[in-house]
Design an enzyme around this catalytic site. Structure first.
Site, PDB file in Angstrom:
ATOM      1  N   GLU A 176      -4.684   7.696  -3.002  1.00 32.46           N
ATOM      2  CA  GLU A 176      -5.203   6.427  -2.484  1.00 32.46           C
ATOM      3  C   GLU A 176      -5.490   5.443  -3.628  1.00 32.46           C
ATOM      4  OE1 GLU A 176      -5.026   6.196   0.711  1.00 32.46           O
ATOM      5  OE2 GLU A 176      -6.142   4.368   1.200  1.00 32.46           O
TER       6      GLU A 176
ATOM      7  N   HIS B  43       0.834  -1.201   0.000  1.00 35.26           N
ATOM      8  CA  HIS B  43       0.000   0.000   0.000  1.00 35.26           C
ATOM      9  C   HIS B  43       0.874   1.258   0.000  1.00 35.26           C
ATOM     10  CE1 HIS B  43      -3.749   2.223   1.229  1.00 35.26           C
ATOM     11  NE2 HIS B  43      -2.850   3.049   1.727  1.00 35.26           N
ATOM     12  N   GLU B  44       1.796   1.318   0.933  1.00 34.73           N
ATOM     13  CA  GLU B  44       2.641   2.510   1.051  1.00 34.73           C
ATOM     14  C   GLU B  44       3.577   2.638  -0.149  1.00 34.73           C
ATOM     15  OE1 GLU B  44       1.582   4.542   3.082  1.00 34.73           O
ATOM     16  OE2 GLU B  44       0.451   3.230   4.439  1.00 34.73           O
TER      17      GLU B  44
ATOM     18  N   HIS C 298       1.788   4.649  -2.696  1.00 34.14           N
ATOM     19  CA  HIS C 298       1.930   6.095  -2.429  1.00 34.14           C
ATOM     20  C   HIS C 298       3.321   6.578  -2.854  1.00 34.14           C
ATOM     21  CE1 HIS C 298      -1.843   6.849  -0.415  1.00 34.14           C
ATOM     22  NE2 HIS C 298      -1.627   5.951   0.531  1.00 34.14           N
TER      23      HIS C 298
END
Lengths: 503, 503
Positions: free
Chosen positions: A292, A262-263, A266
């Site tokens: 997101e 997830h990160e 980003h």
């Protein structure tokens, strides 16, 4: 080059330097700083934030923007130069509307509310949080009053996180999602009940080693990135070539792996911004929703896909023989895609996550309009969770007190999480058209073409375009919930044997 | 409280916040930052430095200082209030004398010279460094011209690192040291020749674990301190309760342990400043010399002492059985106290270290006065090393190019290292009077009373007093080389069988 433009650019570079210094101080605070450093660190960060704000809202910036009107219209709309002036003008006009005393008060109250919230959550006592929440809400009303009246006052707070998006537009998307995902959750209630989430022995050092082997294929480069443990994972950094992602390690679960992917999503957005935009206010993702969309894409559309695991499962199994020795891919894959209504947003699965957001989006509007009094908020929360997820909220800790956002005074932030889900699938459909062999590439452990596509169509532009312009450019149309709903039905249909086409 | 004083204090707190943010960015750069982050980090640090400087040298600070003249003289000299005004006035008057263009040029040239020096050192080619060094020297002359003429122009650069100390005063100390230590080195040449420095297998993870067990007894607390590896060890931090020390690990030596004790000494000084001084320009050590007195004290007077090792040697041996299994304390102790003239300052032992400094102190004055032309500097270096240490310099890499200071334009910095040695022993003699059982405490692993003494007499005052005032307060008299010479003769006499009293 136009001398006023050079002056503006230099001034903005200086302000950007302060902002990035703040990022590093914040990253350090959450990963490295000895705990007793916190008091003086708060002062340092407040000082840097105040100086950056003063420098940005100065008359001088306004004067330069005035001088640059002709220059701006003489340059192509999508040029770096016109974009810098245009975006800065919007930022500046917005920032100037809020008196510095109010801004200081907002920051101060958020700091004061934080420990109150932590304590209230620990004791699961909403009442003790109520006065702080009331002050935050009052200040938010005063903030809204700084702007021209909008169709819906919520538009103004939403704009802080998803510029130009209106409450009405979000409602259209969310209403459709609510109906469809509500039905999906009901359809899956029985079918998915006996597939348990994955649990087992996953020692931390081996987790980190495996995670790096994954995200290095996504685009994590040791020359420009770091990965560190923290309590609440986030992505941050000092610049395009200084990307800091964080994760957490839970020894009996692979949650940390998904947090890391997830990160990384980003991080790839920030790392993919064109180097020419470095040290400018354009050198970051254009909105929280689009940010997101990237994190959820790499976490879910990539990281919970079967082709991804066809490539990685053998090495995962080899890394954790104790936990996965007897588990075949066919069993493993559903178990990282379980569907189960649950209490905590950050732990929610792909099918239920948006419902957590929608109930917050609705409640935020209701407390802002006064339709729900703050005293009734805990009850309203329970009723809404029961209605949308069909479960009981046993206490406020796992209910209305679970998230930090309201303690920080952030109203209007939550919807961006669900917008990100929606956008991730919408972009994905475009990618599948352009790269039909995408899943074959995943099965070979190759994510380079995906990363290249995202950089070309989205990342490199940074903040040059508004969220709406960006969605239009990337997807060829406005935000649309259908791709996400198709994605969910198709994927979960494959796993749990639902009809692939929604009713 | 006087409103001008409150205003000044607030303004200084803000400037201090910027300075501490810079410290953390610098620490991060040297311990954590991905390498490709360096370009944009340099910009960020330059911006913060510029803003802090602008804010400090503002007319407003000058006006406040004027307004506070009466207030200052109404308060006791050693009060926090009078000290803040007094020290700020000296800082401000000094900072105002240097035009910002010259200051910017000094910083810029230092940045440009750094990679040139790195390359020249690598290739051991002094000639290629010469143009950069010449520019640095010219700028330093322009800097000196900003001030009232001094007895010796070197006084002005020395003042930047050891405020109020003159070249003449340092020369008196160094001349005495040079004669005595020169004789000591000659006396030991044969006696110490067959005691080799300690070498062996010291795995890094166990080094770190052992180091922490040592420095936690010195005062390192995990709540307020960090220890990280880096290339060139240093101490830094974000505040009194955010102390960052760094070290390096060399797998075949215990050098890293001594580096860690050294940096702990610096850290204890910063950590021991009175909390009331936090966020003020008084919240740090008063000079580089006094700072170095603390680092050298913990590294050498404590960390290379026999009582210290009586306590720690059993656990060291247990930690590194491969390297130390057959080595008894009686053999180990001389081997961490070897005396051997060597080429590199940072690796020099207690008896030869000051000679490295004195030759730099002399050469700096000579290039500043023009007595030695820059073209001749490499030769002059070789001649001086031969004269003071009796060894040949085989190349410039291990000669005139070994240290970074001149690349950074820092002339006047070196003497503070030797002043630190001198002061460490001078303070030590006072401590032994006040705590006669000091060495007994070390043998019990107890360093609390030493730390308490240092905090009470030195650390807590931060920068309230000048170096000279501080030395007077701590030692009861001016700087004096005799205690250090006594210390060396006694200690090395004990190990190598010299007469304990100098000839």
């Amino acid at each position: 080059m136009n001398p006023s433009f050079t002056k503006l650019k230099d001034r903005l570079a200086e302000i950007n330097d302060l902002g990035k210094a703040l990022s590093i101080l914040g990253w350090d605070q959450q990963t490295m700083m000895p705990p007793r450093g916190s008091a003086v660190r708060a002062e340092q960060m407040a000082t840097l934030g105040r100086i950056a704000h003063e420098k940005f809202t100065s008359d001088e910036v306004g004067r330069l923007l005035d001088e640059l009107e002709g220059f701006e219209s003489s340059m192509p709309y999508d040029s770096d130069e016109a974009s810098l002036v245009r975006v800065t003008r919007t930022d500046w006009e917005k920032a100037r509307r809020v008196p510095s005393e109010l801004r200081a008060e907002l920051t101060r109250q958020a700091s004061l509310a934080l420990p109150v919230w932590i304590d209230a959550r620990e004791r699961s006592d909403f009442k003790s949080f109520l006065p702080a929440l009331r002050t935050n809400l009052e200040l938010r009303h005063r903030y809204i009053e700084c702007f021209e009246p909008a169709e819906n006052p919520y538009d103004i707070v939403l704009d802080d996180f998803e510029r130009g998006m209106t409450t009405a537009e979000v409602s259209v998307v969310f209403d459709r999602i609510k109906a469809e995902q509500g039905q999906l959750i009901a359809d899956l209630r029985e079918r998915a009940a006996d597939v348990d989430p994955l649990r087992g022995d996953f020692p931390q050092d081996r987790q980190k080693q495996f995670e790096l082997s994954v995200v290095e294929r996504f685009g994590f480069e040791r020359e420009s990135w770091r990965l560190d443990p923290t309590v609440h994972p986030f992505a941050s950094g000092g610049g395009i070539d200084d990307i800091r992602i964080t994760t957490r390690y839970i020894e009996d679960s692979l949650e940390g792996l998904f947090a890391t992917m997830h990160e990384t999503g980003h991080g790839l957005y920030e790392h993919g911004v064109a180097p020419e935009l470095e040290r400018s206010p354009l050198a970051r993702g254009t909105s929280l929703g689009l940010h997101e969309s990237q994190s959820r894409m790499w976490e879910n559309l990539v990281g919970r896909s079967l082709p991804f695991w066809r490539f990685f499962y053998p090495s995962l199994k080899e890394t954790f023989p104790e936990a996965l020795g007897g588990v075949e891919l066919e069993e493993f894959y559903p178990r990282v895609n379980t569907v189960r209504p649950s209490l905590i947003r950050v732990e929610a699965d792909e099918a239920t996550y948006n419902m957590h957001i929608i109930l917050r989006f609705e409640l935020e509007q209701e407390i802002l309009s006064g339709a729900v009094a703050l005293e009734e908020l805990s009850e309203a929360w329970r009723a809404r969770v029961d209605e949308y997820l069909g479960i009981d909220v046993p206490d406020d800790r796992r209910g209305v007190l679970q998230d930090v956002h309201w303690a920080g005074g952030h109203i209007g932030y939550f919807p961006t999480y669900a917008l990100g889900n929606v956008l991730s699938a919408q972009i994905w459909e475009r990618i599948l058209v352009d790269i039909p062999e995408l899943y074959d590439q995943f099965e070979q452990g190759d994510f380079g073409e995906l990363r290249g596509w995202l950089r070309e169509h989205l990342h490199r532009h940074g903040r040059k375009f508004t969220p709406k312009e960006t969605i239009e450019r990337v997807c060829g149309g406005p935000i649309d919930p259908e791709p996400y709903l198709r994605y969910l039905r198709d994927k979960l249909g494959g796993i749990y044997g639902l009809a692939a086409t929604p009713a």
